[in-house]
Scaffold this active site. Structure first.
Site, PDB file in Angstrom:
ATOM      1  N   TYR A 173      34.694  23.776  23.384  1.00 56.37           N
ATOM      2  CA  TYR A 173      34.406  22.367  23.612  1.00 56.37           C
ATOM      3  C   TYR A 173      33.129  22.224  24.556  1.00 56.37           C
ATOM      4  O   TYR A 173      32.883  22.934  25.257  1.00 56.37           O
ATOM      5  CB  TYR A 173      35.431  21.471  24.008  1.00 56.37           C
ATOM      6  N   CYS A 174      32.286  21.160  24.335  1.00 57.63           N
ATOM      7  CA  CYS A 174      31.190  20.680  25.249  1.00 57.63           C
ATOM      8  C   CYS A 174      31.174  19.389  25.422  1.00 57.63           C
ATOM      9  O   CYS A 174      32.322  18.569  24.974  1.00 57.63           O
ATOM     10  CB  CYS A 174      29.979  21.562  24.747  1.00 57.63           C
ATOM     11  N   THR A 175      30.331  18.835  25.639  1.00 63.98           N
ATOM     12  CA  THR A 175      30.082  17.373  26.167  1.00 63.98           C
ATOM     13  C   THR A 175      30.166  16.520  24.859  1.00 63.98           C
ATOM     14  O   THR A 175      31.216  15.532  24.789  1.00 63.98           O
ATOM     15  CB  THR A 175      28.978  16.832  26.852  1.00 63.98           C
TER      16      THR A 175
END
Ligand code: ZN
Length: 318
Positions: A173-175
């Protein structure tokens, strides 16, 4: 009330320079502020304005050929967290410093509810936070691996030293999702097969699933710097670098020559007048410390990611 949006779209742009000029002039006329990067790969942006301005922007962008169907992550803010509009061309819309990374070959999307289901299942998986260390430091999913990197383009080297079985289920995941679009391609190329990415990133997960299993807050690339994800669990997970007490607010060191981004509480900021060290506090390049505005909101502190800022401010000082 204002709206802040975050979005990207991988879609081939044959002439990024012309596209960029037209796009910039549209945004200027509209009056939105923010940061937009355009390359042959597509577009990556974050910007703010009134709900009407943002609606007009979205309508314009999605009316361009190939740019329909954009997943806009939207947040409300009581101010516009950008000082100006930056619309520039780049080699990549998110810099991995690798050519021919085609997101079409990336990992499987998990929608926020599917992501939560896997997290709550007995399945065996590894969870990778595909963000920089200063981002994961103040907030991440429980049990995530948080790489010790300062830039996204350090991830290829990081993955080369990663000791995880190739048959293991990988969640990342990331932003807002864009970094996983590229990093998941890389992991698949390196031999991992079951690669999954959180569609819409932390921001959409926060909106749709209440941020369950996320600890701390989310770093964002605008003047707010930090936004809540899980309203039920707002406990800071990091510590003030001055006082050592729990904190999740960031400031840039008030010494313009240093400008280091560091976790700092209000107490710490007052104590050191916004500086990261005693040496910086003595510097002739120290900005005047304004305790009333230091933490509400962050707009008085300058965006770490506005690359020209430091030079500009030093220039003005001369
Ligand atoms: Zn400093």
């Amino acid at each position: 009330m204002y709206e802040v949006i975050l979005y990207y779209k991988f879609n081939k742009i044959d002439d990024p320079e012309t596209f960029c000029e037209e796009h910039k002039s549209f945004c200027k006329d509209l009056g939105v502020k923010g940061r937009i990067y355009i390359s042959e790969e597509g577009i990556n942006g974050t910007l703010g304005g009134t709900p009407e301005q943002v609606a007009t922007y979205k309508e314009h962008l999605t009316s361009l050929p190939g740019f329909d169907n954009i997943d806009f992550k939207t947040d409300e803010s009581d101010y516009i967290p950008f000082a100006k509009l930056i619309c520039k061309t780049r080699d990549e819309i998110v810099a991995l410093h690798k050519e021919d990374v085609d997101p079409a070959r990336g990992g499987k999307y998990l929608e926020p509810h599917e992501w939560r289901e896997v997290l709550e299942s007995d399945e065996d998986y590894v969870l990778i936070d595909v963000r920089n260390d200063y981002e994961s430091k103040i907030g991440h999913f429980e049990g995530a691996i948080t790489p010790n990197v300062e830039n996204f383009y350090e991830f290829p080297e990081w993955v080369d030293n990663l000791e995880i079985d190739k048959d293991k289920k990988v969640l990342m995941y990331c932003t807002g999702g864009i970094r996983c679009e590229k990093f998941s391609v890389l992991m698949k190329e390196k031999g991992w097969d079951d690669v999954n990415q959180l569609h819409g990133g932390i921001l959409r997960y926060g909106k749709e699933e209440g941020g369950v299993h996320f600890k701390g807050k989310c770093f964002v690339f605008d003047d707010r710097l930090v936004v809540p994800v899980n309203e039920k669990d707002m406990e800071p997970i990091a510590e003030c670098e001055i006082t050592g007490k729990p904190a999740d607010t960031y400031i840039n060191c008030a010494n313009m020559q240093c400008n280091k981004l560091f976790v700092c509480s209000e107490e710490g900021a007052r104590k050191m007048e916004g500086c990261c060290s005693e040496e910086c506090r003595q510097s002739e390049y120290k900005r005047p410390f304004d305790p009333e505005n230091a933490f509400r909101p962050f707009r008085k502190w300058y965006n770490y990611f506005d690359e020209d800022f430091k030079e500009r401010e030093l220039e003005e000082k001369k």
